[in-house]
Design a protein around this motif. Structure first.
Motif, PDB file in Angstrom:
ATOM      1  N   GLY A  52       0.775  -1.228   0.000  1.00 59.05           N
ATOM      2  CA  GLY A  52       0.000   0.000   0.000  1.00 59.05           C
ATOM      3  C   GLY A  52       0.805   1.276   0.000  1.00 59.05           C
ATOM      4  O   GLY A  52       0.610   2.153  -0.853  1.00 59.05           O
ATOM      5  N   PRO A  53       1.730   1.470   0.960  1.00 59.25           N
ATOM      6  CA  PRO A  53       2.440   2.751   1.037  1.00 59.25           C
ATOM      7  C   PRO A  53       3.373   3.035  -0.135  1.00 59.25           C
ATOM      8  O   PRO A  53       3.662   4.192  -0.425  1.00 59.25           O
ATOM      9  N   SER A  54       3.845   2.000  -0.818  1.00 58.99           N
ATOM     10  CA  SER A  54       4.805   2.221  -1.901  1.00 58.99           C
ATOM     11  C   SER A  54       4.159   2.930  -3.083  1.00 58.99           C
ATOM     12  O   SER A  54       3.018   2.654  -3.454  1.00 58.99           O
ATOM     13  N   PHE A  55       4.920   3.850  -3.705  1.00 57.99           N
ATOM     14  CA  PHE A  55       4.470   4.524  -4.912  1.00 57.99           C
ATOM     15  C   PHE A  55       4.905   3.762  -6.174  1.00 57.99           C
ATOM     16  O   PHE A  55       4.547   4.144  -7.283  1.00 57.99           O
ATOM     17  N   ASP A  56       5.675   2.687  -5.979  1.00 55.29           N
ATOM     18  CA  ASP A  56       6.229   1.914  -7.094  1.00 55.29           C
ATOM     19  C   ASP A  56       5.228   0.838  -7.507  1.00 55.29           C
ATOM     20  O   ASP A  56       5.081  -0.187  -6.826  1.00 55.29           O
ATOM     21  N   TYR A  57       4.552   1.061  -8.617  1.00 55.19           N
ATOM     22  CA  TYR A  57       3.506   0.141  -9.063  1.00 55.19           C
ATOM     23  C   TYR A  57       4.070  -1.228  -9.435  1.00 55.19           C
ATOM     24  O   TYR A  57       3.499  -2.263  -9.077  1.00 55.19           O
ATOM     25  N   ASN A 106      -1.097   4.322  -2.810  1.00 63.07           N
ATOM     26  CA  ASN A 106      -0.166   5.260  -3.436  1.00 63.07           C
ATOM     27  C   ASN A 106       0.230   4.802  -4.838  1.00 63.07           C
ATOM     28  O   ASN A 106       0.516   5.621  -5.718  1.00 63.07           O
ATOM     29  N   TRP A 107       0.252   3.498  -5.050  1.00 68.95           N
ATOM     30  CA  TRP A 107       0.660   2.881  -6.310  1.00 68.95           C
ATOM     31  C   TRP A 107      -0.303   3.187  -7.463  1.00 68.95           C
ATOM     32  O   TRP A 107       0.053   2.992  -8.629  1.00 68.95           O
ATOM     33  N   VAL A 108      -1.492   3.679  -7.164  1.00 71.10           N
ATOM     34  CA  VAL A 108      -2.446   4.000  -8.231  1.00 71.10           C
ATOM     35  C   VAL A 108      -1.937   5.134  -9.105  1.00 71.10           C
ATOM     36  O   VAL A 108      -2.110   5.131 -10.327  1.00 71.10           O
TER      37      VAL A 108
END
Length: 350
Positions: A52-57, A106-108
């Motif tokens: 969830g917290p990661s921005f890396d899809y 965040n990954w969205v």
């Protein structure tokens, strides 16, 4: 309790379909020392955090694929749950069903098709925001007092259309209310406390929020996570709680929204407690010093002591005993332990 009540509680725990609103540690899948804990606790299924917290899809996709593989490799204990039929299969085969869920999205980024891809991979629960703000809305630690963005409202519709249960546990006040307002499906708060009893901003929900979730047909899952259960209202110092404090939060949700609106969300980390230390990425390590109004004042290198008699999954039966002692009926207890969450899953997944 007298002997009859104890026997009743034991029978209820052993025969109820227990669904955990939030299982926080993926190590329960395959760490030899802990992989039997969920099954031994009697948990029929749990919403397991896969990221969830990661921005890396790309990395996030890899994490989901890894969880799918690990569940399959440990099929003697676990079964991936993507539907109510899968949930029933897990129960019939004496396995714990794993419901893949996200704490944060965040990954969205700006691409809502990523939500559809996650649904196709079997993800069934998403909390739009985790602590900080993102393209969808604000989390409980974000300094802006903003709710869902325009994209966030579209994301809510996308989740509704693809059988994903929306979770507001780490959303701030405005985002929590926006999600409930704009979702056509019931919403859950998978691991929270009641702010009337513990003044944790965002992570403990107000009576207005508890009631809105209940009116929406959703469920508020009370967790024994210490910062949202018992703290000094002014200094935010986290205090030692007992199982009775957890039961007080359950009683409060019942008073506000009815017994059909409450469930249990563990968020218990047996291994972390045993290790006596936490990771650098833990909320207590990252957010406590700057956001005591959310995570309370206390140590940043280890977990706060969990409530006495409900500190880990091996003590989960005490929750059922406590509900009996509080005077709940058999039907109410079965619904609190799992029936209420199952109702939401049946509504959203079908």
């Amino acid at each position: 309790m007298d002997d009859d009540q104890r026997e009743r509680a034991a029978t209820l725990h052993n025969t109820s379909e227990i669904i955990d609103g939030l299982v926080a540690g993926t190590y329960y899948l395959d760490d030899p020392e802990y992989r039997d804990h969920l099954l031994e606790a009697g948990i029929a299924a749990g919403n397991l955090t896969v990221g969830g917290p990661s921005f890396d899809y790309t990395a996030t996709i890899d994490d989901v694929v890894s969880i799918r593989t690990r569940v399959q490799e440990n099929e003697d204990n676990y079964l991936l749950v993507k539907s109510v039929n899968d949930l029933d299969t897990a129960i019939e085969s004496d396995k714990t069903g794993i419901i893949m869920g996200f704490q944060g999205a965040n990954w969205v980024g700006n691409d809502l098709s990523r939500i559809i891809t996650m649904a196709e991979l079997g993800v069934r629960v998403i909390d739009p925001a985790y602590n900080r703000g993102n393209t969808l809305g604000d989390g409980c630690c974000e300094h802006r007092n903003a709710g869902l963005t325009m994209l966030g409202r579209e994301a809510i519709r996308t989740c509704n259309e693809h059988g994903i249960v929306l979770d507001v546990s780490h959303c701030n006040d405005a985002t929590t209310m926006d999600v409930v307002e704009h979702s056509g499906d019931p919403v859950i708060a998978s691991h929270i406390g009641c702010r009337a009893l513990a003044n944790s901003q965002g992570r403990a929900k107000t009576d207005e929020q508890l009631r809105a979730i209940a009116d929406n047909g959703g469920v508020n899952c009370i967790t024994p996570f210490p910062p949202v259960i018992k703290r000094d209202a002014e200094t935010h110092e986290v205090q030692q709680a007992t199982i009775n404090d957890v039961l007080d939060h359950i009683d409060h949700v019942v008073d506000v929204g009815g017994v059909e609106s409450v469930a249990f969300g563990g968020d218990m980390s047996d291994r972390t407690l045993d290790q006596g230390s936490i990771s650098e990425g833990s909320n207590l390590n990252v957010w406590r010093k700057t956001h005591p109004e959310v995570y309370g004042n206390g140590p940043t290198d280890r977990m706060d002591p969990y409530p006495e008699h409900l500190s880990r999954y091996t003590e989960l039966h005490n929750l059922t005993y406590g509900l009996v002692d509080r005077g709940y009926s058999d039907e109410d207890i079965r619904n609190i332990l799992g029936g209420n969450l199952r109702r939401v899953f049946e509504t959203v997944w079908n």
